[in-house]
Design an enzyme around this catalytic site. Sequence first.
Site, PDB file in Angstrom:
ATOM      1  N   LYS A 183       0.817  -1.224   0.000  1.00 26.62           N
ATOM      2  CA  LYS A 183       0.000   0.000   0.000  1.00 26.62           C
ATOM      3  C   LYS A 183       0.849   1.271   0.000  1.00 26.62           C
ATOM      4  O   LYS A 183       0.510   2.262  -0.648  1.00 26.62           O
ATOM      5  CB  LYS A 183      -0.963  -0.005   1.188  1.00 26.62           C
ATOM      6  N   ASP A 221      -9.866   2.462   2.882  1.00 26.32           N
ATOM      7  CA  ASP A 221      -9.911   1.817   4.206  1.00 26.32           C
ATOM      8  C   ASP A 221     -10.458   2.770   5.269  1.00 26.32           C
ATOM      9  O   ASP A 221     -11.135   2.343   6.209  1.00 26.32           O
ATOM     10  CB  ASP A 221      -8.505   1.369   4.642  1.00 26.32           C
TER      11      ASP A 221
HETATM   12  P1  NAP Z   1       1.182  -4.216   8.893  1.00 22.86           P
HETATM   13  O1  NAP Z   1       1.420  -2.867   8.307  1.00 22.86           O
HETATM   14  O2  NAP Z   1       2.085  -5.353   8.557  1.00 22.86           O
HETATM   15  O3  NAP Z   1       1.173  -4.027  10.516  1.00 22.86           O
HETATM   16  C1  NAP Z   1       1.076  -5.145  11.369  1.00 22.86           C
HETATM   17  C2  NAP Z   1       0.891  -4.674  12.812  1.00 22.86           C
HETATM   18  O4  NAP Z   1       0.714  -5.858  13.631  1.00 22.86           O
HETATM   19  C3  NAP Z   1       2.076  -3.904  13.388  1.00 22.86           C
HETATM   20  O5  NAP Z   1       1.610  -2.950  14.301  1.00 22.86           O
HETATM   21  C4  NAP Z   1       2.852  -5.012  14.117  1.00 22.86           C
HETATM   22  O6  NAP Z   1       3.632  -4.560  15.184  1.00 22.86           O
HETATM   23  C5  NAP Z   1       1.700  -5.823  14.677  1.00 22.86           C
HETATM   24  N1  NAP Z   1       2.099  -7.188  14.981  1.00 22.86           N
HETATM   25  C6  NAP Z   1       2.448  -8.148  14.102  1.00 22.86           C
HETATM   26  N2  NAP Z   1       2.752  -9.278  14.766  1.00 22.86           N
HETATM   27  C7  NAP Z   1       2.597  -9.009  16.086  1.00 22.86           C
HETATM   28  C8  NAP Z   1       2.772  -9.768  17.282  1.00 22.86           C
HETATM   29  N3  NAP Z   1       3.174 -11.053  17.243  1.00 22.86           N
HETATM   30  N4  NAP Z   1       2.515  -9.189  18.462  1.00 22.86           N
HETATM   31  C9  NAP Z   1       2.097  -7.896  18.520  1.00 22.86           C
HETATM   32  N5  NAP Z   1       1.915  -7.114  17.416  1.00 22.86           N
HETATM   33  C10 NAP Z   1       2.175  -7.668  16.221  1.00 22.86           C
HETATM   34  O7  NAP Z   1      -0.271  -4.747   8.538  1.00 22.86           O
HETATM   35  P2  NAP Z   1      -1.586  -3.866   8.263  1.00 22.86           P
HETATM   36  O8  NAP Z   1      -1.735  -3.607   6.815  1.00 22.86           O
HETATM   37  O9  NAP Z   1      -1.591  -2.722   9.203  1.00 22.86           O
HETATM   38  O10 NAP Z   1      -2.748  -4.916   8.655  1.00 22.86           O
HETATM   39  C11 NAP Z   1      -3.010  -5.212  10.022  1.00 22.86           C
HETATM   40  C12 NAP Z   1      -4.229  -6.123  10.107  1.00 22.86           C
HETATM   41  O11 NAP Z   1      -5.388  -5.448   9.641  1.00 22.86           O
HETATM   42  C13 NAP Z   1      -4.106  -7.389   9.250  1.00 22.86           C
HETATM   43  O12 NAP Z   1      -4.668  -8.445   9.984  1.00 22.86           O
HETATM   44  C14 NAP Z   1      -4.969  -7.074   8.032  1.00 22.86           C
HETATM   45  O13 NAP Z   1      -5.491  -8.240   7.444  1.00 22.86           O
HETATM   46  C15 NAP Z   1      -6.065  -6.253   8.690  1.00 22.86           C
HETATM   47  N6  NAP Z   1      -6.772  -5.371   7.740  1.00 22.86           N
HETATM   48  C16 NAP Z   1      -8.112  -5.551   7.594  1.00 22.86           C
HETATM   49  C17 NAP Z   1      -8.828  -4.722   6.737  1.00 22.86           C
HETATM   50  C18 NAP Z   1     -10.300  -4.932   6.598  1.00 22.86           C
HETATM   51  O14 NAP Z   1     -10.875  -4.372   5.649  1.00 22.86           O
HETATM   52  N7  NAP Z   1     -10.948  -5.670   7.476  1.00 22.86           N
HETATM   53  C19 NAP Z   1      -8.183  -3.703   6.014  1.00 22.86           C
HETATM   54  C20 NAP Z   1      -6.798  -3.531   6.196  1.00 22.86           C
HETATM   55  C21 NAP Z   1      -6.107  -4.390   7.067  1.00 22.86           C
HETATM   56  P3  NAP Z   1       5.167  -4.068  14.939  1.00 22.86           P
HETATM   57  O15 NAP Z   1       5.078  -2.687  14.362  1.00 22.86           O
HETATM   58  O16 NAP Z   1       5.762  -4.114  16.305  1.00 22.86           O
HETATM   59  O17 NAP Z   1       5.789  -5.060  13.987  1.00 22.86           O
END
Ligand code: NAP
Length: 284
Positions: free
Chosen positions: A69, A106
């Site tokens: 993104k 989003d």
């Molecule tokens: P991202 O940029 O990769 O960010 C991931 C986040 O999760 C970071 O804050 C990371 O922390 C944290 N994290 C990962 N593993 C962890 C762990 N073991 N313990 C604690 N924190 C952890 O991903 P994103 O794009 O923001 O997406 C995040 C979630 O939202 C995903 O599940 C995605 O599928 C969902 N999502 C859903 C929608 C929807 O329409 N429903 C839309 C967008 C995203 P660190 O910074 O410390 O690594």
Amino acid sequence: MSDMGRYGLLGDPVTHSLSPRLYRAAFAYLQIPAVYQAHRVPRDDSMALRRWMIELGASGGGSVTVPHKGLAASHLQVSSGTVDRTGACNCFWLDSAGRLVGDNTDVEGFLAATTDLTELRLEGASVLILGAGGAARAVALACSEAGVGQLVVCNRTVSRAEALVSHLGIERVASVASPLDVSSGVWDVVVNATSLGLAQGDPLPLALQSDRFGCAFDLVYGPGGTEWTRHAVARGIPAIDGLSMLVNQAVLSLERWLGLLPDRRSVTREMRQAAIDSFRLGSG
Ligand code: NAP
């Protein structure tokens, strides 16, 4: 075949995405001849991402998911204010001048989904966001635009939460915390925007108690909700998973490509049903 629109999803991985099923259901319902396919674009392959964006943009449009993104936003020739503020693009197309245009649906998708949970009111609320990635950025911007009273962004890597707050310029309303800092405190709304819950056996993003949390929103989604929404509901905390946000951002993306849909409610219903059907078939 030349009249057939070509749309697609760019990300890595993409095999488990529900998006192709959602959009195909919408195109079928709208009787629009179009294909929508998922394309894996390897992480860091910026040139491949740009090529795909131009190719799909010229034949219809496309969606972007993790991890592209941010990179997609950097390829745009015309970006919406929401892309500029979040630094992320999840939806793109070409305009009549052949320029690559992008938006981030989003933010609005999250806001639209909050209306599905009657207990969830953002205006004046105290909100705890877990996570500081791209999704958390969209949620934080949505919360600040909805006029929340107080926002705390809690992330495993605290420096990432600090970068989020300063990038969005929401210091007036938002502060940052580490997971240890939020073991006490009271919030109207807690949002899981971490990727915890995506994989089987993941720990809960946060243990919830009804005297501390008014309601919970999990961006992760699953059949009948997620482990975390079930954990919340079992403790008397109203909760919603990310399916409604997924569907709402997809409907908004469709409108960016096709123009306003006169029958938006029906399209939303068709897309939601396609997601539920794929859960039932075990393929979501
Ligand atoms: P991202 O940029 O990769 O960010 C991931 C986040 O999760 C970071 O804050 C990371 O922390 C944290 N994290 C990962 N593993 C962890 C762990 N073991 N313990 C604690 N924190 C952890 O991903 P994103 O794009 O923001 O997406 C995040 C979630 O939202 C995903 O599940 C995605 O599928 C969902 N999502 C859903 C929608 C929807 O329409 N429903 C839309 C967008 C995203 P660190 O910074 O410390 O690594």
